[in-house]
Design a protein around this motif. Structure first.
Motif, PDB file in Angstrom:
ATOM      1  N   ALA A 148       0.792  -1.284   0.144  1.00 25.02           N
ATOM      2  CA  ALA A 148       0.071   0.156  -0.140  1.00 25.02           C
ATOM      3  C   ALA A 148       0.976   1.313  -0.022  1.00 25.02           C
ATOM      4  CB  ALA A 148      -0.948   0.084   1.250  1.00 25.02           C
ATOM      5  N   TYR A 149       1.739   1.457   0.899  1.00 23.81           N
ATOM      6  CA  TYR A 149       2.954   2.353   0.830  1.00 23.81           C
ATOM      7  C   TYR A 149       3.405   2.619  -0.482  1.00 23.81           C
ATOM      8  CZ  TYR A 149       7.106   4.632   2.136  1.00 23.81           C
ATOM      9  OH  TYR A 149       8.311   5.392   2.280  1.00 23.81           O
ATOM     10  N   ALA A 150       3.978   1.451  -1.083  1.00 29.49           N
ATOM     11  CA  ALA A 150       4.392   1.308  -2.485  1.00 29.49           C
ATOM     12  C   ALA A 150       3.755   2.040  -3.586  1.00 29.49           C
ATOM     13  CB  ALA A 150       5.154   0.117  -2.726  1.00 29.49           C
ATOM     14  N   VAL A 151       2.470   1.651  -3.417  1.00 24.91           N
ATOM     15  CA  VAL A 151       1.469   2.408  -4.394  1.00 24.91           C
ATOM     16  C   VAL A 151       1.503   3.832  -4.275  1.00 24.91           C
ATOM     17  CG1 VAL A 151      -0.771   2.413  -4.932  1.00 24.91           C
ATOM     18  CG2 VAL A 151       0.129   0.046  -4.622  1.00 24.91           C
ATOM     19  N   LEU A 152       1.498   4.216  -2.981  1.00 21.86           N
ATOM     20  CA  LEU A 152       1.593   5.626  -3.042  1.00 21.86           C
ATOM     21  C   LEU A 152       2.982   6.313  -3.380  1.00 21.86           C
ATOM     22  CD1 LEU A 152      -0.544   6.037   0.313  1.00 21.86           C
ATOM     23  CD2 LEU A 152      -1.364   6.424  -1.893  1.00 21.86           C
ATOM     24  N   ARG A 153       3.853   5.646  -3.187  1.00 20.04           N
ATOM     25  CA  ARG A 153       5.153   6.544  -3.464  1.00 20.04           C
ATOM     26  C   ARG A 153       5.322   6.328  -5.044  1.00 20.04           C
ATOM     27  NH1 ARG A 153       9.788   6.923   0.006  1.00 20.04           N
ATOM     28  NH2 ARG A 153      10.677   7.631  -2.080  1.00 20.04           N
ATOM     29  N   HIS A 154       4.572   5.377  -5.614  1.00 15.76           N
ATOM     30  CA  HIS A 154       4.793   5.135  -6.926  1.00 15.76           C
ATOM     31  C   HIS A 154       3.939   6.292  -7.949  1.00 15.76           C
ATOM     32  CE1 HIS A 154       4.787   2.959 -11.061  1.00 15.76           C
ATOM     33  NE2 HIS A 154       3.570   3.147 -10.867  1.00 15.76           N
ATOM     34  N   ILE A 155       2.708   6.632  -7.296  1.00 14.96           N
ATOM     35  CA  ILE A 155       2.238   7.652  -7.872  1.00 14.96           C
ATOM     36  C   ILE A 155       2.416   9.037  -7.570  1.00 14.96           C
ATOM     37  CG2 ILE A 155       0.057   6.159  -8.179  1.00 14.96           C
ATOM     38  CD1 ILE A 155      -1.258   7.598  -5.940  1.00 14.96           C
ATOM     39  N   GLY A 156       3.294   9.146  -6.498  1.00 13.42           N
ATOM     40  CA  GLY A 156       3.860  10.501  -6.170  1.00 13.42           C
ATOM     41  C   GLY A 156       3.590  11.096  -4.956  1.00 13.42           C
ATOM     42  N   VAL A 157       2.677  10.391  -4.162  1.00 17.46           N
ATOM     43  CA  VAL A 157       2.433  10.926  -2.764  1.00 17.46           C
ATOM     44  C   VAL A 157       3.727  11.031  -1.970  1.00 17.46           C
ATOM     45  CG1 VAL A 157       1.086  10.482  -0.673  1.00 17.46           C
ATOM     46  CG2 VAL A 157       0.219   9.820  -2.808  1.00 17.46           C
ATOM     47  N   ASP A 158       3.798  12.029  -1.360  1.00 18.78           N
ATOM     48  CA  ASP A 158       5.221  12.556  -0.542  1.00 18.78           C
ATOM     49  C   ASP A 158       4.977  11.873   0.864  1.00 18.78           C
ATOM     50  OD1 ASP A 158       7.499  13.447   0.485  1.00 18.78           O
ATOM     51  OD2 ASP A 158       6.567  15.670   0.900  1.00 18.78           O
ATOM     52  N   VAL A 159       5.511  10.414   0.628  1.00 17.10           N
ATOM     53  CA  VAL A 159       5.576   9.543   2.064  1.00 17.10           C
ATOM     54  C   VAL A 159       6.852   9.233   1.769  1.00 17.10           C
ATOM     55  CG1 VAL A 159       2.974   9.080   2.314  1.00 17.10           C
ATOM     56  CG2 VAL A 159       4.328   7.576   0.998  1.00 17.10           C
ATOM     57  N   GLY A 160       7.573   9.114   3.260  1.00 15.16           N
ATOM     58  CA  GLY A 160       8.701   8.367   3.367  1.00 15.16           C
ATOM     59  C   GLY A 160       8.909   7.468   4.508  1.00 15.16           C
ATOM     60  N   LYS A 161       9.955   6.898   4.762  1.00 16.30           N
ATOM     61  CA  LYS A 161      10.168   5.830   5.630  1.00 16.30           C
ATOM     62  C   LYS A 161       9.620   6.145   7.120  1.00 16.30           C
ATOM     63  CE  LYS A 161      13.990   2.802   7.167  1.00 16.30           C
ATOM     64  NZ  LYS A 161      15.525   2.584   7.140  1.00 16.30           N
ATOM     65  N   GLN A 162       9.704   7.699   7.467  1.00 16.72           N
ATOM     66  CA  GLN A 162       9.421   7.957   8.987  1.00 16.72           C
ATOM     67  C   GLN A 162       7.944   7.907   8.952  1.00 16.72           C
ATOM     68  OE1 GLN A 162      11.882   8.491  11.037  1.00 16.72           O
ATOM     69  NE2 GLN A 162      10.054   8.039  12.402  1.00 16.72           N
ATOM     70  N   ASP A 163       7.280   8.005   7.955  1.00 16.55           N
ATOM     71  CA  ASP A 163       5.716   8.018   7.828  1.00 16.55           C
ATOM     72  C   ASP A 163       5.294   6.387   8.061  1.00 16.55           C
ATOM     73  OD1 ASP A 163       4.642  10.771   6.976  1.00 16.55           O
ATOM     74  OD2 ASP A 163       5.974  10.230   5.130  1.00 16.55           O
ATOM     75  N   PHE A 164       5.989   5.619   7.309  1.00 14.94           N
ATOM     76  CA  PHE A 164       5.881   4.179   7.507  1.00 14.94           C
ATOM     77  C   PHE A 164       5.844   3.662   8.870  1.00 14.94           C
ATOM     78  CE2 PHE A 164       6.988  -0.412   7.410  1.00 14.94           C
ATOM     79  CZ  PHE A 164       5.962  -0.852   6.349  1.00 14.94           C
ATOM     80  N   LEU A 165       7.143   4.138   9.405  1.00 16.31           N
ATOM     81  CA  LEU A 165       7.532   3.704  10.677  1.00 16.31           C
ATOM     82  C   LEU A 165       6.800   4.425  11.818  1.00 16.31           C
ATOM     83  CD1 LEU A 165      11.556   3.075  10.205  1.00 16.31           C
ATOM     84  CD2 LEU A 165       9.652   1.309  10.310  1.00 16.31           C
ATOM     85  N   GLY A 166       6.520   5.521  11.581  1.00 14.01           N
ATOM     86  CA  GLY A 166       5.803   6.426  12.662  1.00 14.01           C
ATOM     87  C   GLY A 166       6.903   6.895  13.715  1.00 14.01           C
ATOM     88  N   ARG A 167       6.743   7.800  14.643  1.00 13.56           N
ATOM     89  CA  ARG A 167       7.366   8.396  15.555  1.00 13.56           C
ATOM     90  C   ARG A 167       7.356   7.433  16.740  1.00 13.56           C
ATOM     91  NH1 ARG A 167       9.747  11.349  12.155  1.00 13.56           N
ATOM     92  NH2 ARG A 167       8.449  13.067  11.355  1.00 13.56           N
ATOM     93  N   ALA A 168       8.309   7.171  17.525  1.00 13.31           N
ATOM     94  CA  ALA A 168       8.577   6.265  18.814  1.00 13.31           C
ATOM     95  C   ALA A 168       8.015   4.921  18.599  1.00 13.31           C
ATOM     96  CB  ALA A 168       7.887   7.013  19.753  1.00 13.31           C
TER      97      ALA A 168
END
Length: 168
Positions: A148-168
């Motif tokens: 799901a994360y990769a689909v968003l990255r593929h279409i250009g949504v500005d998400v990064g590793k920190q979005d995936f992992l979250g804070r803390a």
């Protein structure tokens, strides 16, 4: 110090579902900014024979809630929600988090050897709790979450590793 079955499942599911909820805020903003219908975004897939983005989201929620329910000796929850907008999928994720939050450690811990029956078409597959979590549920949960994360990255949504992992 040992780690319990509950600790490696329910809180992990809650954390990553929460991260996914936040990522969907970015997906919604992206769709609005680019004037893309949300249905188009939800139907996007990386390859023709793969699940759509929306289906990936469903699978993430289902793996977390169905496994946890079965391990706790409960029927898997059924969330009768429309799934046509990103907000609908956020409601599914929130319902999943709410269900998981209601589970107690004593319902899960000690169930490592519990036999779980999983309907598969006309057959029923019987698995043991811990083995099923480690060899099937967690890998599938992370697979669909990552896809799901990769689909968003593929279409250009500005998400990064920190979005995936979250804070803390």
């Amino acid at each position: 110090m040992s780690i319990s079955l509950y600790q490696v499942s329910v809180p992990v599911f809650i954390k990553f579902l929460g991260n996914l909820f936040q990522i969907l805020d970015k997906a919604s903003a992206f769709a609005a900014e680019k004037k893309i219908e949300q249905s188009v975004l939800l139907e996007t897939r990386l390859y023709p024979n793969m699940f759509t983005f929306g289906r990936q989201l469903q699978r993430v929620a289902d793996h977390a809630t169905s496994y946890s329910a079965r391990l706790a000796g409960l029927p898997p929850p059924v969330f009768d929600l429309p799934l046509t907008t990103i907000a609908d999928y956020q409601a599914l994720i929130k319902a999943s988090i709410d269900f998981l939050t209601g589970l107690q450690a004593n319902q899960i811990d000690g169930q490592e050897q519990r036999e779980i029956s999983i309907p598969r078409g006309t057959e029923v597959r019987v698995v043991q709790g811990q083995t099923h979590l480690l060899n099937n549920i967690l890998p599938n949960f992370y697979f669909h979450l990552t896809t799901a994360y990769a689909v968003l990255r593929h279409i250009g949504v500005d998400v990064g590793k920190q979005d995936f992992l979250g804070r803390a």
